[in-house]
Motif scaffolding. Structure first.
Motif, mmCIF file in Angstrom:
data_model
loop_
_atom_site.group_PDB
_atom_site.id
_atom_site.type_symbol
_atom_site.label_atom_id
_atom_site.label_comp_id
_atom_site.label_asym_id
_atom_site.label_seq_id
_atom_site.Cartn_x
_atom_site.Cartn_y
_atom_site.Cartn_z
ATOM 1 N N THR A 324 -4.295 3.858 7.708
ATOM 2 C CA THR A 324 -3.746 3.000 6.663
ATOM 3 C C THR A 324 -3.092 3.853 5.588
ATOM 4 O O THR A 324 -3.703 4.771 5.052
ATOM 5 C CB THR A 324 -4.859 2.152 6.020
ATOM 6 O OG1 THR A 324 -5.480 1.357 7.029
ATOM 7 C CG2 THR A 324 -4.281 1.237 4.947
ATOM 8 N N LYS A 325 -1.839 3.554 5.275
ATOM 9 C CA LYS A 325 -1.162 4.314 4.239
ATOM 10 C C LYS A 325 -1.308 3.618 2.897
ATOM 11 O O LYS A 325 -1.731 2.456 2.815
ATOM 12 C CB LYS A 325 0.306 4.526 4.589
ATOM 13 C CG LYS A 325 1.124 3.259 4.770
ATOM 14 C CD LYS A 325 2.551 3.644 5.163
ATOM 15 C CE LYS A 325 3.410 2.398 5.342
ATOM 16 N NZ LYS A 325 4.811 2.747 5.669
ATOM 17 N N GLU A 370 2.463 -7.086 9.723
ATOM 18 C CA GLU A 370 2.823 -5.952 10.588
ATOM 19 C C GLU A 370 2.639 -4.599 9.913
ATOM 20 O O GLU A 370 2.724 -3.568 10.572
ATOM 21 C CB GLU A 370 4.292 -6.087 11.017
ATOM 22 C CG GLU A 370 4.550 -7.247 11.965
ATOM 23 C CD GLU A 370 6.028 -7.446 12.254
ATOM 24 O OE1 GLU A 370 6.347 -8.323 13.064
ATOM 25 O OE2 GLU A 370 6.854 -6.713 11.662
ATOM 26 N N ILE A 371 2.416 -4.593 8.597
ATOM 27 C CA ILE A 371 2.368 -3.326 7.862
ATOM 28 C C ILE A 371 0.931 -2.963 7.523
ATOM 29 O O ILE A 371 0.203 -3.756 6.914
ATOM 30 C CB ILE A 371 3.213 -3.411 6.577
ATOM 31 C CG1 ILE A 371 4.675 -3.690 6.940
ATOM 32 C CG2 ILE A 371 3.107 -2.124 5.772
ATOM 33 C CD1 ILE A 371 5.562 -3.941 5.740
ATOM 34 N N ASN A 372 0.536 -1.762 7.905
ATOM 35 C CA ASN A 372 -0.824 -1.278 7.671
ATOM 36 C C ASN A 372 -0.835 -0.426 6.403
ATOM 37 O O ASN A 372 -0.718 0.794 6.451
ATOM 38 C CB ASN A 372 -1.291 -0.468 8.886
ATOM 39 C CG ASN A 372 -2.780 -0.181 8.849
ATOM 40 O OD1 ASN A 372 -3.514 -0.788 8.069
ATOM 41 N ND2 ASN A 372 -3.217 0.734 9.683
ATOM 42 N N ALA A 373 -0.923 -1.085 5.254
ATOM 43 C CA ALA A 373 -0.883 -0.372 3.968
ATOM 44 C C ALA A 373 -1.815 -1.048 2.976
ATOM 45 O O ALA A 373 -2.076 -2.246 3.057
ATOM 46 C CB ALA A 373 0.537 -0.351 3.422
ATOM 47 N N GLU A 374 -2.307 -0.271 2.029
ATOM 48 C CA GLU A 374 -3.206 -0.809 1.004
ATOM 49 C C GLU A 374 -2.469 -1.769 0.074
ATOM 50 O O GLU A 374 -3.011 -2.796 -0.348
ATOM 51 C CB GLU A 374 -3.816 0.334 0.188
ATOM 52 C CG GLU A 374 -4.744 1.239 0.997
ATOM 53 C CD GLU A 374 -5.184 2.455 0.196
ATOM 54 O OE1 GLU A 374 -4.857 2.513 -1.018
ATOM 55 O OE2 GLU A 374 -5.833 3.337 0.767
ATOM 56 N N THR A 375 -1.251 -1.410 -0.293
ATOM 57 C CA THR A 375 -0.424 -2.235 -1.170
ATOM 58 C C THR A 375 0.964 -2.358 -0.560
ATOM 59 O O THR A 375 1.539 -1.356 -0.118
ATOM 60 C CB THR A 375 -0.319 -1.622 -2.577
ATOM 61 O OG1 THR A 375 -1.630 -1.542 -3.155
ATOM 62 C CG2 THR A 375 0.577 -2.464 -3.480
ATOM 63 N N ASN A 399 -2.935 -6.929 -0.608
ATOM 64 C CA ASN A 399 -2.464 -6.721 -1.976
ATOM 65 C C ASN A 399 -0.945 -6.623 -1.958
ATOM 66 O O ASN A 399 -0.373 -5.628 -1.509
ATOM 67 C CB ASN A 399 -3.070 -5.432 -2.547
ATOM 68 C CG ASN A 399 -2.698 -5.227 -4.001
ATOM 69 O OD1 ASN A 399 -2.527 -6.192 -4.744
ATOM 70 N ND2 ASN A 399 -2.548 -3.976 -4.409
ATOM 71 N N ILE A 400 -0.291 -7.677 -2.421
ATOM 72 C CA ILE A 400 1.170 -7.773 -2.373
ATOM 73 C C ILE A 400 1.728 -7.756 -3.786
ATOM 74 O O ILE A 400 1.217 -8.445 -4.670
ATOM 75 C CB ILE A 400 1.620 -9.068 -1.673
ATOM 76 C CG1 ILE A 400 0.891 -9.255 -0.342
ATOM 77 C CG2 ILE A 400 3.133 -9.065 -1.469
ATOM 78 C CD1 ILE A 400 1.138 -8.161 0.667
ATOM 79 N N ILE A 401 2.783 -6.984 -3.985
ATOM 80 C CA ILE A 401 3.489 -6.959 -5.266
ATOM 81 C C ILE A 401 4.943 -7.324 -5.019
ATOM 82 O O ILE A 401 5.619 -6.702 -4.194
ATOM 83 C CB ILE A 401 3.405 -5.566 -5.926
ATOM 84 C CG1 ILE A 401 1.941 -5.217 -6.268
ATOM 85 C CG2 ILE A 401 4.273 -5.501 -7.191
ATOM 86 C CD1 ILE A 401 1.762 -3.823 -6.827
ATOM 87 N N VAL A 402 5.418 -8.340 -5.722
ATOM 88 C CA VAL A 402 6.822 -8.737 -5.603
ATOM 89 C C VAL A 402 7.620 -8.070 -6.715
ATOM 90 O O VAL A 402 7.334 -8.252 -7.898
ATOM 91 C CB VAL A 402 6.985 -10.269 -5.696
ATOM 92 C CG1 VAL A 402 8.471 -10.648 -5.642
ATOM 93 C CG2 VAL A 402 6.222 -10.952 -4.572
ATOM 94 N N VAL A 403 8.588 -7.283 -6.328
ATOM 95 C CA VAL A 403 9.492 -6.647 -7.294
ATOM 96 C C VAL A 403 10.605 -7.636 -7.610
ATOM 97 O O VAL A 403 11.241 -8.162 -6.694
ATOM 98 C CB VAL A 403 10.093 -5.346 -6.712
ATOM 99 C CG1 VAL A 403 11.016 -4.683 -7.730
ATOM 100 C CG2 VAL A 403 8.992 -4.384 -6.286
ATOM 101 N N PRO A 404 10.860 -7.934 -8.872
ATOM 102 C CA PRO A 404 11.854 -8.970 -9.210
ATOM 103 C C PRO A 404 13.299 -8.510 -9.059
ATOM 104 O O PRO A 404 14.110 -8.636 -9.982
ATOM 105 C CB PRO A 404 11.512 -9.291 -10.671
ATOM 106 C CG PRO A 404 10.965 -8.018 -11.216
ATOM 107 C CD PRO A 404 10.191 -7.396 -10.081
ATOM 108 N N SER A 423 0.271 4.519 -9.498
ATOM 109 C CA SER A 423 -0.411 3.297 -9.082
ATOM 110 C C SER A 423 0.622 2.201 -8.830
ATOM 111 O O SER A 423 1.790 2.326 -9.218
ATOM 112 C CB SER A 423 -1.379 2.834 -10.170
ATOM 113 O OG SER A 423 -0.670 2.388 -11.316
ATOM 114 N N GLY A 424 0.188 1.130 -8.184
ATOM 115 C CA GLY A 424 1.085 0.017 -7.929
ATOM 116 C C GLY A 424 1.631 -0.578 -9.210
ATOM 117 O O GLY A 424 2.821 -0.872 -9.317
ATOM 118 N N GLU A 425 0.744 -0.737 -10.206
ATOM 119 C CA GLU A 425 1.155 -1.318 -11.485
ATOM 120 C C GLU A 425 2.134 -0.416 -12.227
ATOM 121 O O GLU A 425 3.115 -0.879 -12.810
ATOM 122 C CB GLU A 425 -0.077 -1.584 -12.362
ATOM 123 C CG GLU A 425 -1.000 -2.671 -11.840
ATOM 124 C CD GLU A 425 -1.794 -2.249 -10.603
ATOM 125 O OE1 GLU A 425 -1.932 -1.017 -10.365
ATOM 126 O OE2 GLU A 425 -2.256 -3.140 -9.872
#
Length: 542
Positions: A324-325, A370-375, A399-404, A423-425
């Motif tokens: 997992t990446k 399909e994506i093996n990732a933490e975020t 954990n999904i983040i939508v970039v506007p 970090s994601g944030e």
């Protein structure tokens, strides 16, 4: 004969006829787009969303109104395309709530369902705009509640007439509609659906969904010795409101791994890798009915992955056995060149889409799975895909983040500054800041005669658009491109990037770039073959 209640069969045919009517009228709805550019797809998005929901209830005419409404709502939720489709899915989510636990519906129940539809739609939109589909459905709901008609056909006829009155007033609510001399496209789509439902009650129409593509369910009979290394990727939805996610995950962990279990009101979406898919399905049927079943042999997927790697392609099936990446990326783009640019920026999955081709919520969820990732970051790159992306967030356990990002250049700029160590944030904050410094322009053609800011536009005129506003009207796409760049460049500009489309000649583009370099000697100017359809040029200035 009085029609004071409807049963499941009648409601079923109401939805089917409404879907067929909107499919017939979708191009007319598309033509009501305010902007005269080739991306007026409100009718298409609403029709595809409604048809996806109608396909979900295919054959359910003998079920109760409540069950049909529930399943229809789920189909709309997963099949929602574009902002209009997402709003429509929420309207029928409200319909489902209003018809909960009913075998038969009275006119009062139908009125309540319409009002609940409006309530859910308004909750789904952060800043509701009056003069749109929201106004039409809210006014229809409020009128229906006050109407107090006993007969359902009379109620619906009065509701449709009143909704049409409100629709005709939308140009007075939104200046852009008045200038373009059109009513709101989403509101028109909603009216067509209501009239389609009315016709079934009024004329006893018995209609099935037209042009339905049968859903494919892939089953494998046994697990052979050669398949045991990978097993089966098993996905399905359980129709139930009686479940415990923690218990369900524990039970699934006994027969497989890579487990995703997501609960939403009255259904659960399951994803598991297992050597025994039958046991996973039996577990699901012990809780409720199953739908959206998909079982794929991962040994075949793995072989496909290896074959594709030999061809140096990244469009491969997921092998969950890899580590997992930390971060994964999904971007929406249309055009071979733009797709390759996003792949070069380490995007895992590029969904073909954009103007006139908005991916559904289900399309986004499929790529997420399909994506093996933490975020996982989603870059919609189109304002009309934003709501579907946000809806996918609520339907995924990951954990999904939508970039506007509302344009292709915004998405590319956001990815170019991504910091794997942040970090994601922190990355989201940096990406948003970068997007705010990107000015986007585009060059396309007019699809109809209209007016914009008091200027007359004829079909086939070349249009230069800057940050969503038509700034230049001309007849030469190269000149219009240079003109919008002139509009976009200011004293703080440093970089001009040009993505040219499939209808552009490279030699002409190179010559234009040389002229721009002479005109702006202190700026970096880059050009890329985007091969995007419909838009001769997409331009960014940073």
């Amino acid at each position: 004969m009085q029609k004071i209640s409807i049963d499941g069969a009648k409601f079923y045919y109401m939805l089917m006829n409404a879907s067929n009517k909107l499919e017939q009228e979708k191009e007319y709805v598309n033509s009501l787009n305010v902007f005269p550019v080739p991306d007026g797809d409100t009718g298409t998005n609403m029709s595809l969303t409604f048809k996806a929901a109608a396909q979900e209830i295919s054959g359910m005419r003998n079920e109760s109104i409540s069950e049909i409404a529930k399943k229809f709502s789920r189909g709309a939720l997963m099949g929602a395309r574009g902002n209009s489709g997402v709003i429509l899915s929420q309207i029928f989510r409200g319909f489902s709530k209003g018809l909960e636990n009913l075998h038969y519906a009275s006119s009062g129940d139908i009125a309540n369902a319409i009002m609940e539809g409006a309530n859910y739609a308004y909750k789904a939109v952060m800043r509701p705009t009056e003069g749109t589909i929201l106004t039409v459905i809210r006014e229809a709901g409020e009128f229906a509640i006050k109407c107090e008609e006993e007969e359902i056909d009379t109620l619906l006829e009065k509701v449709c007439n009143y909704a049409e009155e409100i629709l005709n007033k939308t140009p007075d609510m939104l200046p852009a509609l008045k200038e373009a001399k059109v009513v709101d496209a989403g509101g028109m789509g909603m009216l067509i659906l209501l009239k389609g439902m009315l016709d079934v009650v009024k004329y006893d129409i018995v209609d099935e969904l037209k042009d339905v593509v049968a859903r494919e369910h892939k089953f494998e009979a046994q697990v052979t010795e050669g398949e045991q290394q990978f097993g089966y990727c098993t996905e399905f939805i359980i129709l139930t409101d009686n479940y415990d996610l923690d218990t369900l995950k524990t039970q699934l962990s006994e027969i497989g791994d890579s487990i995703v279990a997501v609960g939403m009101d009255d259904f659960v979406k399951i994803h598991v890798h297992t050597l025994e898919p039958g046991k996973a399905l039996n577990l699901g049927t012990s809780l409720g009915q199953l739908t959206k079943i998909k079982i794929e042999n991962m040994s075949e997927q793995h072989k496909h992955t290896l074959d594709m790697e030999e061809n140096k392609s990244s469009d491969v099936a997921l092998d969950e056995n890899i580590e997992t990446k930390k971060y994964g990326f999904i971007a929406v783009a249309r055009g071979e060149g733009l797709t390759n640019i996003f792949k070069d920026l380490n995007v895992d999955r590029v969904i073909e889409g954009g103007q006139t081709m908005n991916p559904s919520t289900q399309d986004l969820i499929d790529r997420i799975d399909e994506i093996n990732a933490e975020t996982i970051f989603i870059l919609p790159n189109n304002k009309n895909i934003m709501m579907a992306a946000e809806q996918a967030v609520h339907l995924s356990e990951k954990n999904i983040i939508v970039v506007p990002s509302k344009t292709i250049p915004e998405g590319i700029a956001a990815l170019s500054i991504f910091d794997e160590n942040g970090s994601g944030e922190e990355n989201l904050e940096s990406m948003i800041e970068t997007i705010e410094n990107v000015s986007t322009g585009s060059v396309t053609y007019a699809v109809k005669d209209t007016e914009s800011d008091g200027r007359e536009i004829k079909a086939d005129d070349i249009l230069g658009i800057v940050n969503g506003k038509i700034e230049i009207i001309g007849n030469d796409n190269l000149k219009v491109c240079c003109d919008i760049i002139d509009e976009m460049v200011d004293d703080f500009s440093e970089l001009i990037t040009i993505y040219y489309g499939e209808d552009c000649n490279k030699e002409d583009v190179d010559k234009m770039v040389e002229e721009l370099e002479d005109k702006y000697p202190d700026m970096d100017i880059e050009s890329y073959e985007g091969k995007q359809p419909l838009y001769y040029f997409i331009v960014s200035v940073e």
